[in-house]
Design a protein around this motif. Structure first.
Motif, PDB file in Angstrom:
ATOM      1  N   ALA A  75       0.894  -1.730   0.037  1.00  0.00           N
ATOM      2  CA  ALA A  75       0.112   0.309  -0.076  1.00  0.00           C
ATOM      3  C   ALA A  75       0.670   1.216   0.198  1.00  0.00           C
ATOM      4  O   ALA A  75       0.610   2.716  -0.567  1.00  0.00           O
ATOM      5  N   THR A  76       2.011   1.287   0.260  1.00  0.00           N
ATOM      6  CA  THR A  76       2.767   2.616   0.716  1.00  0.00           C
ATOM      7  C   THR A  76       4.364   1.984   0.051  1.00  0.00           C
ATOM      8  O   THR A  76       4.467   1.174  -0.014  1.00  0.00           O
ATOM      9  N   ILE A  77       5.169   2.557   0.010  1.00  0.00           N
ATOM     10  CA  ILE A  77       6.449   2.905  -0.921  1.00  0.00           C
ATOM     11  C   ILE A  77       7.259   2.419   0.354  1.00  0.00           C
ATOM     12  O   ILE A  77       8.003   1.677   0.189  1.00  0.00           O
ATOM     13  N   PRO A  78       7.181   2.887   1.946  1.00  0.00           N
ATOM     14  CA  PRO A  78       7.745   2.495   2.882  1.00  0.00           C
ATOM     15  C   PRO A  78       7.845   0.618   3.290  1.00  0.00           C
ATOM     16  O   PRO A  78       8.819   0.123   3.393  1.00  0.00           O
ATOM     17  N   ARG A  79       6.563   0.497   3.119  1.00  0.00           N
ATOM     18  CA  ARG A  79       6.438  -0.990   3.171  1.00  0.00           C
ATOM     19  C   ARG A  79       6.685  -1.615   2.134  1.00  0.00           C
ATOM     20  O   ARG A  79       7.601  -3.070   2.193  1.00  0.00           O
ATOM     21  N   ILE A  80       6.794  -1.348   0.862  1.00  0.00           N
ATOM     22  CA  ILE A  80       7.649  -2.534  -0.143  1.00  0.00           C
ATOM     23  C   ILE A  80       9.295  -1.576   0.201  1.00  0.00           C
ATOM     24  O   ILE A  80       9.916  -3.025  -0.509  1.00  0.00           O
ATOM     25  N   LEU A  81       9.193  -0.784   0.922  1.00  0.00           N
ATOM     26  CA  LEU A  81      11.184  -1.171   1.046  1.00  0.00           C
ATOM     27  C   LEU A  81      11.114  -1.809   2.205  1.00  0.00           C
ATOM     28  O   LEU A  81      12.169  -2.877   1.444  1.00  0.00           O
ATOM     29  N   VAL A  82      10.258  -2.046   3.533  1.00  0.00           N
ATOM     30  CA  VAL A  82      10.848  -2.423   4.453  1.00  0.00           C
ATOM     31  C   VAL A  82      10.873  -4.453   3.809  1.00  0.00           C
ATOM     32  O   VAL A  82      11.698  -5.245   4.087  1.00  0.00           O
ATOM     33  N   SER A  83       9.742  -5.013   2.870  1.00  0.00           N
ATOM     34  CA  SER A  83       9.427  -5.973   2.508  1.00  0.00           C
ATOM     35  C   SER A  83      10.753  -6.478   1.227  1.00  0.00           C
ATOM     36  O   SER A  83      11.444  -7.204   0.936  1.00  0.00           O
ATOM     37  N   ILE A  84      11.781  -5.220   0.888  1.00  0.00           N
ATOM     38  CA  ILE A  84      12.836  -5.804  -0.407  1.00  0.00           C
ATOM     39  C   ILE A  84      13.667  -5.721   1.442  1.00  0.00           C
ATOM     40  O   ILE A  84      14.870  -7.171   0.899  1.00  0.00           O
ATOM     41  N   LEU A  85      13.784  -5.278   1.878  1.00  0.00           N
ATOM     42  CA  LEU A  85      15.021  -5.215   2.929  1.00  0.00           C
ATOM     43  C   LEU A  85      14.833  -7.064   3.939  1.00  0.00           C
ATOM     44  O   LEU A  85      15.979  -7.118   4.035  1.00  0.00           O
ATOM     45  N   GLY A  86      14.072  -7.314   4.286  1.00  0.00           N
ATOM     46  CA  GLY A  86      13.838  -8.349   4.248  1.00  0.00           C
ATOM     47  C   GLY A  86      14.115  -9.723   3.244  1.00  0.00           C
ATOM     48  O   GLY A  86      14.276 -10.328   3.657  1.00  0.00           O
ATOM     49  N   ILE A  87      14.058  -8.970   2.462  1.00  0.00           N
ATOM     50  CA  ILE A  87      13.844 -10.106   1.052  1.00  0.00           C
ATOM     51  C   ILE A  87      15.343  -9.954   1.507  1.00  0.00           C
ATOM     52  O   ILE A  87      16.205 -11.883   1.142  1.00  0.00           O
ATOM     53  N   ILE A  88      16.121  -8.902   1.501  1.00  0.00           N
ATOM     54  CA  ILE A  88      17.808  -9.047   1.357  1.00  0.00           C
ATOM     55  C   ILE A  88      18.490  -9.561   2.201  1.00  0.00           C
ATOM     56  O   ILE A  88      18.747 -10.350   2.463  1.00  0.00           O
ATOM     57  N   TRP A  89      18.108  -9.925   3.700  1.00  0.00           N
ATOM     58  CA  TRP A  89      17.975 -10.501   4.392  1.00  0.00           C
ATOM     59  C   TRP A  89      17.958 -11.856   5.010  1.00  0.00           C
ATOM     60  O   TRP A  89      18.913 -12.356   5.234  1.00  0.00           O
ATOM     61  N   VAL A  90      16.820 -12.127   3.745  1.00  0.00           N
ATOM     62  CA  VAL A  90      16.810 -13.820   4.696  1.00  0.00           C
ATOM     63  C   VAL A  90      17.905 -14.213   3.297  1.00  0.00           C
ATOM     64  O   VAL A  90      17.754 -15.140   3.271  1.00  0.00           O
ATOM     65  N   ALA A  91      18.174 -13.763   1.952  1.00  0.00           N
ATOM     66  CA  ALA A  91      19.135 -14.106   1.486  1.00  0.00           C
ATOM     67  C   ALA A  91      20.680 -14.090   1.869  1.00  0.00           C
ATOM     68  O   ALA A  91      21.264 -15.078   2.267  1.00  0.00           O
ATOM     69  N   ALA A  92      21.456 -13.104   2.753  1.00  0.00           N
ATOM     70  CA  ALA A  92      22.099 -12.867   3.902  1.00  0.00           C
ATOM     71  C   ALA A  92      22.335 -14.186   4.587  1.00  0.00           C
ATOM     72  O   ALA A  92      23.032 -14.349   4.960  1.00  0.00           O
ATOM     73  N   VAL A  93      20.658 -14.114   5.616  1.00  0.00           N
ATOM     74  CA  VAL A  93      20.475 -15.003   6.077  1.00  0.00           C
ATOM     75  C   VAL A  93      21.303 -16.778   5.706  1.00  0.00           C
ATOM     76  O   VAL A  93      21.437 -17.592   5.924  1.00  0.00           O
ATOM     77  N   GLY A  94      20.214 -17.135   4.349  1.00  0.00           N
ATOM     78  CA  GLY A  94      20.511 -18.087   3.355  1.00  0.00           C
ATOM     79  C   GLY A  94      22.608 -18.616   3.770  1.00  0.00           C
ATOM     80  O   GLY A  94      22.360 -19.196   3.587  1.00  0.00           O
ATOM     81  N   LEU A  95      23.001 -17.354   2.843  1.00  0.00           N
ATOM     82  CA  LEU A  95      24.371 -17.609   2.730  1.00  0.00           C
ATOM     83  C   LEU A  95      24.651 -17.630   3.543  1.00  0.00           C
ATOM     84  O   LEU A  95      26.315 -18.815   4.100  1.00  0.00           O
ATOM     85  N   VAL A  96      24.843 -17.849   5.255  1.00  0.00           N
ATOM     86  CA  VAL A  96      25.447 -17.852   6.245  1.00  0.00           C
ATOM     87  C   VAL A  96      25.355 -19.343   6.613  1.00  0.00           C
ATOM     88  O   VAL A  96      25.446 -19.776   7.275  1.00  0.00           O
ATOM     89  N   TRP A  97      23.836 -20.062   6.743  1.00  0.00           N
ATOM     90  CA  TRP A  97      23.564 -20.997   6.367  1.00  0.00           C
ATOM     91  C   TRP A  97      24.734 -21.740   5.864  1.00  0.00           C
ATOM     92  O   TRP A  97      24.548 -23.563   5.661  1.00  0.00           O
ATOM     93  N   PHE A  98      24.859 -21.352   4.437  1.00  0.00           N
ATOM     94  CA  PHE A  98      25.457 -21.955   3.710  1.00  0.00           C
ATOM     95  C   PHE A  98      26.763 -22.633   3.776  1.00  0.00           C
ATOM     96  O   PHE A  98      27.679 -22.979   3.921  1.00  0.00           O
TER      97      PHE A  98
END
Length: 147
Positions: A75-98
């Motif tokens: 609904a808002t740009i800040p919510r979309i940006l938080v979602s994008i940051l969350g996606i980047i964070w989860v990718a980083a967690v995957g790298l740590v697991w790897f």
């Protein structure tokens, strides 16, 4: 009757039910392990809705709640940006697991953890990255549909 028609008939009856139950069970496992648990469970319930009334009654309210959440999330740009940051964070967690670094040993409710991460290595990382890819696809879909 052709082979393809027989396979389709089998899947419509037996295969979809077996796949539905498999997805529900794997979804439950993925709730505590790396992977898209809720999505797996929902997919399983959708398949089971063809065979069971209880599953059919669950699908519509789940779908409505999912659509409401998707609309709210973009609904808002800040919510979309938080979602994008969350996606980047989860990718980083995957790298740590790897990379599977050693962690301190600890215990929760009598269950011991360490020195390795649970499901460490490429299997856990792929589960995490697969979840991340699904999140990215759903974010793009939501943006295109409701923005």
């Amino acid at each position: 009757m052709t082979f393809g028609a027989r396979v389709r008939g089998w899947f419509q009856r037996t295969g979809s039910e077996a796949l539905g139950w498999t997805l529900v069970v794997l979804g439950i496992v993925m709730l505590v392990m790396p992977g898209p648990g809720l999505l797996g469970m929902f997919g399983g319930i959708v398949l089971l809705a063809r065979h069971y009334t209880w599953a059919d009654r669950l699908v519509e309210p789940l779908e409505e709640k999912a659509m409401e959440a998707a609309k709210y999330g973009v609904a808002t740009i800040p919510r979309i940006l938080v979602s994008i940051l969350g996606i980047i964070w989860v990718a980083a967690v995957g790298l740590v697991w790897f990379l599977s670094p050693e962690i301190p040993e600890f215990e929760i409710l009598g269950v011991g953890f360490g020195p390795q991460l649970p499901a460490a290595g490429w299997v856990g990382a792929i589960g995490i990255w697969f979840s991340d890819l699904i999140a990215l696809a759903l974010l793009v879909y939501s943006i295109r549909r409701w923005r």
